[in-house]
Design an enzyme around this catalytic site. Structure first.
Site, PDB file in Angstrom:
ATOM      1  N   GLY A  13       0.804  -1.269  -0.049  1.00 43.10           N
ATOM      2  CA  GLY A  13       0.012   0.070  -0.257  1.00 43.10           C
ATOM      3  C   GLY A  13       0.771   1.237   0.077  1.00 43.10           C
ATOM      4  O   GLY A  13       1.761   1.401   0.679  1.00 43.10           O
ATOM      5  N   GLY A  15      -0.318   4.327   0.117  1.00 37.43           N
ATOM      6  CA  GLY A  15      -1.365   5.376   0.337  1.00 37.43           C
ATOM      7  C   GLY A  15      -0.431   6.475   1.480  1.00 37.43           C
ATOM      8  O   GLY A  15       0.788   6.593   1.460  1.00 37.43           O
ATOM      9  N   PHE A  16      -1.166   6.970   2.258  1.00 43.43           N
ATOM     10  CA  PHE A  16      -0.717   7.976   3.254  1.00 43.43           C
ATOM     11  C   PHE A  16       0.333   7.253   4.150  1.00 43.43           C
ATOM     12  O   PHE A  16       1.463   7.717   4.219  1.00 43.43           O
ATOM     13  CB  PHE A  16      -1.553   8.502   3.950  1.00 43.43           C
ATOM     14  CG  PHE A  16      -2.325   9.780   3.401  1.00 43.43           C
ATOM     15  CD1 PHE A  16      -1.804  11.033   3.207  1.00 43.43           C
ATOM     16  CD2 PHE A  16      -3.558   9.711   2.719  1.00 43.43           C
ATOM     17  CE1 PHE A  16      -2.257  11.901   2.350  1.00 43.43           C
ATOM     18  CE2 PHE A  16      -4.210  10.592   2.020  1.00 43.43           C
ATOM     19  CZ  PHE A  16      -3.284  11.854   1.991  1.00 43.43           C
ATOM     20  N   GLY A  17       0.113   6.125   4.729  1.00 40.27           N
ATOM     21  CA  GLY A  17       0.901   5.370   5.671  1.00 40.27           C
ATOM     22  C   GLY A  17       1.999   4.771   4.843  1.00 40.27           C
ATOM     23  O   GLY A  17       3.099   4.845   5.458  1.00 40.27           O
ATOM     24  N   VAL A  81      -2.216  -7.355  -4.031  1.00 41.10           N
ATOM     25  CA  VAL A  81      -1.534  -8.431  -3.126  1.00 41.10           C
ATOM     26  C   VAL A  81      -3.043  -9.150  -2.693  1.00 41.10           C
ATOM     27  O   VAL A  81      -4.190  -8.584  -2.399  1.00 41.10           O
ATOM     28  CB  VAL A  81      -1.000  -7.844  -1.815  1.00 41.10           C
ATOM     29  CG1 VAL A  81      -0.905  -8.943  -0.730  1.00 41.10           C
ATOM     30  CG2 VAL A  81       0.244  -7.267  -2.270  1.00 41.10           C
ATOM     31  N   GLU A 172     -18.345  18.456   2.874  1.00 43.29           N
ATOM     32  CA  GLU A 172     -17.558  19.195   1.867  1.00 43.29           C
ATOM     33  C   GLU A 172     -18.133  19.048   0.484  1.00 43.29           C
ATOM     34  O   GLU A 172     -18.210  19.928  -0.286  1.00 43.29           O
ATOM     35  CB  GLU A 172     -16.327  18.737   1.866  1.00 43.29           C
ATOM     36  CG  GLU A 172     -15.472  19.096   2.899  1.00 43.29           C
ATOM     37  CD  GLU A 172     -13.776  18.597   2.990  1.00 43.29           C
ATOM     38  OE1 GLU A 172     -13.088  19.102   3.897  1.00 43.29           O
ATOM     39  OE2 GLU A 172     -13.457  17.853   2.380  1.00 43.29           O
ATOM     40  N   ASP A 302      -5.850   2.999   8.154  1.00 39.06           N
ATOM     41  CA  ASP A 302      -7.256   2.703   8.044  1.00 39.06           C
ATOM     42  C   ASP A 302      -7.475   1.248   8.278  1.00 39.06           C
ATOM     43  O   ASP A 302      -8.419   0.807   8.780  1.00 39.06           O
ATOM     44  CB  ASP A 302      -7.685   3.170   6.763  1.00 39.06           C
ATOM     45  CG  ASP A 302      -8.040   4.596   6.547  1.00 39.06           C
ATOM     46  OD1 ASP A 302      -7.893   5.360   7.517  1.00 39.06           O
ATOM     47  OD2 ASP A 302      -8.642   5.118   5.561  1.00 39.06           O
ATOM     48  N   ALA A 318      -5.815  10.498   7.368  1.00 38.87           N
ATOM     49  CA  ALA A 318      -4.348  10.503   6.853  1.00 38.87           C
ATOM     50  C   ALA A 318      -3.526  10.899   7.954  1.00 38.87           C
ATOM     51  O   ALA A 318      -2.401  10.183   8.124  1.00 38.87           O
ATOM     52  CB  ALA A 318      -4.473  11.789   5.675  1.00 38.87           C
TER      53      ALA A 318
HETATM   54  C1  LIG Z   1     -12.978  11.482  -0.070  1.00 35.23           C
HETATM   55  C2  LIG Z   1     -12.277  11.084   1.229  1.00 35.23           C
HETATM   56  C3  LIG Z   1     -11.905  12.389   1.898  1.00 35.23           C
HETATM   57  C4  LIG Z   1     -10.840  12.206   3.012  1.00 35.23           C
HETATM   58  N1  LIG Z   1     -10.849  13.494   3.643  1.00 35.23           N
HETATM   59  C5  LIG Z   1      -9.706  13.474   4.803  1.00 35.23           C
HETATM   60  C6  LIG Z   1      -9.430  14.792   5.231  1.00 35.23           C
HETATM   61  O1  LIG Z   1      -9.932  15.569   4.823  1.00 35.23           O
HETATM   62  N2  LIG Z   1      -8.357  14.442   6.184  1.00 35.23           N
HETATM   63  C7  LIG Z   1      -7.892  13.313   6.451  1.00 35.23           C
HETATM   64  O2  LIG Z   1      -6.850  13.343   7.464  1.00 35.23           O
HETATM   65  N3  LIG Z   1      -8.136  12.130   5.952  1.00 35.23           N
HETATM   66  C8  LIG Z   1      -9.431  12.078   5.054  1.00 35.23           C
HETATM   67  N4  LIG Z   1      -9.615  11.228   4.482  1.00 35.23           N
HETATM   68  C9  LIG Z   1      -9.216   9.897   4.941  1.00 35.23           C
HETATM   69  C10 LIG Z   1      -7.883   9.535   4.549  1.00 35.23           C
HETATM   70  O3  LIG Z   1      -7.627   9.414   3.035  1.00 35.23           O
HETATM   71  C11 LIG Z   1      -7.492   7.962   4.834  1.00 35.23           C
HETATM   72  O4  LIG Z   1      -7.390   7.828   6.317  1.00 35.23           O
HETATM   73  C12 LIG Z   1      -5.980   7.786   4.534  1.00 35.23           C
HETATM   74  O5  LIG Z   1      -5.912   7.686   3.208  1.00 35.23           O
HETATM   75  C13 LIG Z   1      -5.417   6.358   4.976  1.00 35.23           C
HETATM   76  O6  LIG Z   1      -4.222   5.993   4.785  1.00 35.23           O
HETATM   77  P1  LIG Z   1      -3.706   4.688   4.522  1.00 35.23           P
HETATM   78  O7  LIG Z   1      -2.245   4.834   4.252  1.00 35.23           O
HETATM   79  O8  LIG Z   1      -4.160   3.640   5.624  1.00 35.23           O
HETATM   80  O9  LIG Z   1      -4.585   4.206   3.310  1.00 35.23           O
HETATM   81  P2  LIG Z   1      -4.692   4.761   1.767  1.00 35.23           P
HETATM   82  O10 LIG Z   1      -4.380   6.151   1.612  1.00 35.23           O
HETATM   83  O11 LIG Z   1      -6.239   4.608   1.467  1.00 35.23           O
HETATM   84  O12 LIG Z   1      -3.907   3.821   0.881  1.00 35.23           O
HETATM   85  C14 LIG Z   1      -4.095   2.567   0.719  1.00 35.23           C
HETATM   86  C15 LIG Z   1      -3.185   2.007  -0.555  1.00 35.23           C
HETATM   87  O13 LIG Z   1      -3.352   0.616  -0.518  1.00 35.23           O
HETATM   88  C16 LIG Z   1      -3.488   0.287  -1.685  1.00 35.23           C
HETATM   89  N5  LIG Z   1      -3.950  -1.228  -1.770  1.00 35.23           N
HETATM   90  C17 LIG Z   1      -5.172  -1.589  -1.003  1.00 35.23           C
HETATM   91  N6  LIG Z   1      -5.323  -2.996  -1.105  1.00 35.23           N
HETATM   92  C18 LIG Z   1      -4.527  -3.253  -1.901  1.00 35.23           C
HETATM   93  C19 LIG Z   1      -4.025  -4.761  -2.175  1.00 35.23           C
HETATM   94  N7  LIG Z   1      -4.548  -5.813  -1.973  1.00 35.23           N
HETATM   95  N8  LIG Z   1      -2.953  -4.848  -3.201  1.00 35.23           N
HETATM   96  C20 LIG Z   1      -2.098  -3.731  -3.390  1.00 35.23           C
HETATM   97  N9  LIG Z   1      -2.305  -2.326  -2.928  1.00 35.23           N
HETATM   98  C21 LIG Z   1      -3.531  -2.433  -2.303  1.00 35.23           C
HETATM   99  C22 LIG Z   1      -4.387   1.167  -2.353  1.00 35.23           C
HETATM  100  O14 LIG Z   1      -4.169   1.259  -3.630  1.00 35.23           O
HETATM  101  C23 LIG Z   1      -4.000   2.516  -1.574  1.00 35.23           C
HETATM  102  O15 LIG Z   1      -2.745   3.117  -2.288  1.00 35.23           O
HETATM  103  C24 LIG Z   1     -10.475  11.045   3.387  1.00 35.23           C
HETATM  104  C25 LIG Z   1     -10.832   9.924   2.675  1.00 35.23           C
HETATM  105  C26 LIG Z   1     -11.762  10.013   1.579  1.00 35.23           C
HETATM  106  C27 LIG Z   1     -12.130   8.685   0.834  1.00 35.23           C
END
Ligand SMILES: Cc1cc2nc3c(=O)[nH]c(=O)nc-3n(C[C@H](O)[C@H](O)[C@H](O)COP(=O)(O)OP(=O)(O)OC[C@H]3O[C@@H](n4cnc5c(N)ncnc54)[C@H](O)[C@@H]3O)c2cc1C
Length: 416
Positions: A13, A15-17, A81, A172, A302, A318
């Site tokens: 993943g 994403g942010f993490g 994955v 929003e 998340d 995030a």
């Molecule tokens: C519309 C919206 C608005 C938001 N607004 C805010 C805000 O204003 N402020 C805030 O703090 N947070 C906000 N959030 C929440 C924030 O985006 C999430 O909390 C944050 O993205 C979590 O980070 P993460 O690294 O856990 O997961 P993510 O950032 O979701 O990253 C997960 C990554 O894992 C990858 N992935 C998943 N499953 C698989 C797999 N099986 N194989 C390979 N790759 C995979 C995905 O493609 C993705 O790139 C918002 C979310 C949304 C949807």
């Protein structure tokens, strides 16, 4: 040092993490493989801007290979994955098997429809570039269809836009959609009477923005109402067939547009890992963010279930994911150096949400405020947090243009 002898850290993943973890291990004596199903990092907080024709996807997503071009200890692999073997210590993707010494699971979340399959099928969501672009195409099509609808009932339903979920994303989206109608669509469709158009925000509980202090919840509702958003609290949806919403109290709302922002759960892969899950499917972890009985595996963001000092689950934000990433990377450093691991503690940086032009609510350093100043902080922070100078500049110019000319420039209906 031969790099193949270095411990192998696999991060699932980007994403942010995952991104933050990889960057924090930049100088660690490890080899890193970062895996994501996409070849880009997505700034999800601005997805609603794509839906309301404010920005294009390339402005809020950034190619991962560009981000990590200079990080010598990292290899990126695009792939899904599909399973993880914790005993044999490897992850399986759709095309490869990758062994690890340390694993960071940062797969994020997905929209939770709470079993309302008809809503999932007929409604819209904001979770990916595809879903946000699909929402934009649909919204714009509704105005085109309404402009030639002879039947007034049908026209009314085409111009009724329902957002479900009174959290920050719902607020929003509803605020921005109401402004799109008032400031932009009225100019695009001078022949139509757009006072007919309605934006409704449905919320199942008795308040919007439940995590915010009471004063900001009221400010949010006042600001939304000033932008002609109709707020319906204590309103539970039971079904949606694409044309009509059924409510628990027996009521009905005729609409062709339902945008669901009412729930998030951990990504689907967490259900297949054979690990202990808590509320919203999130994986239970030790205070050090390690998987119980699997000290070489960390789960963050998340996908992870972590409680605060009051026993409440940390929100899916995030900021939480990034702080957990910092802690997990720090603990990998600690393991490598034979030091003891440190428990994670979340430092709440405050809350911030925009409700449209000149309007936002904020709680920063214990101070609550709303209106223009909160909105300026929101704009500055979101531009700052985007990846890439070019994106920051382009988004700034875009928003400045839209602000001064009352415009949303990306009003394109494209084929999906
Ligand atoms: C519309 C919206 C608005 C938001 N607004 C805010 C805000 O204003 N402020 C805030 O703090 N947070 C906000 N959030 C929440 C924030 O985006 C999430 O909390 C944050 O993205 C979590 O980070 P993460 O690294 O856990 O997961 P993510 O950032 O979701 O990253 C997960 C990554 O894992 C990858 N992935 C998943 N499953 C698989 C797999 N099986 N194989 C390979 N790759 C995979 C995905 O493609 C993705 O790139 C918002 C979310 C949304 C949807």
């Amino acid at each position: 040092m031969k790099t193949e002898k270095l411990p192998h850290v696999v991060i699932v993943g980007a994403g942010f993490g995952g991104l933050e973890t990889a960057q924090r291990l930049r100088n660690a004596p490890v080899r890193i493989t970062l895996i994501d199903r996409h070849n880009y990092h997505l700034f999800q907080p601005l997805l609603y801007q794509i839906a309301i024709a404010g920005l294009v996807p390339a402005q809020i997503a950034y190619p991962l290979r560009t981000i990590f071009r200079r990080q010598r200890n990292l290899t990126f692999q695009m792939g899904e994955v599909t399973s993880i073997d914790f005993d044999a210590r490897y992850v399986r993707t759709n095309g490869s098997v990758i062994a690890y010494d340390y694993l960071v699971i940062a797969i994020g979340g997905q929209t939770n429809f709470f079993g309302l399959n008809a809503v999932e099928e007929n409604g819209f969501q904001l979770k990916s570039i595809e879903s946000a672009t699909g929402t934009r195409n649909h919204l714009l099509k509704m105005f085109e269809q309404a402009s030639r609808a002879a039947d007034p009932e049908k026209r009314k339903a085409l111009l009724t836009f329902v957002v479900v979920g009174g959290g920050p994303t719902g607020v929003e989206t509803a605020g921005a959609l109401a402004e799109l109608i008032t400031h932009v669509m009225t100019k695009d469709y001078p022949e139509m009477d757009l006072t007919e158009a309605r934006v409704l925000l449905l919320e199942a509980t008795g308040t919007v923005m439940v995590a915010y202090p009471a004063g900001l919840r009221k400010a949010t509702m006042d600001l939304l109402r000033s932008k002609n958003v109709e707020i319906r609290l204590n309103t539970k949806l039971t079904d949606y067939n694409g044309r009509s919403i059924s409510l628990a109290d027996g009521g009905r709302i005729d609409t062709y547009t339902l945008i669901w922002t009412a729930g998030v759960r951990s990504a689907e892969l967490t259900d297949r890992l054979g690990v202990q899950q808590a509320a919203s499917g999130r994986v239970r972890v030790e205070p050090t963010l390690q998987l119980p009985q699997r000290p070489e595996v960390f789960v963050i963001g998340d996908a992870a279930y972590v409680e605060d000092a009051n026993g409440q689950p940390l929100p899916m934000l995030a900021t939480v994911a990034q702080q957990e990433a910092k802690a997990a990377a720090g603990n990998i450093h600690n393991v490598l150096q034979g030091k003891s691991l440190r428990p994670f503690q979340y430092k709440d940086p405050g809350l911030l949400a925009t409700i449209g032009r000149n309007a936002a609510v904020a709680r920063i350093w214990g101070l609550s405020f709303s209106g223009f100043i909160a909105w300026v902080i929101w704009v500055a922070l979101h531009i700052y947090r985007l990846i890439g100078f070019r994106n920051r500049l382009v988004v700034f110019i875009h928003w400045a243009w839209d602000y001064f000319f009352y415009d949303n420039q990306i009003r394109l209906i494209t084929r999906e």
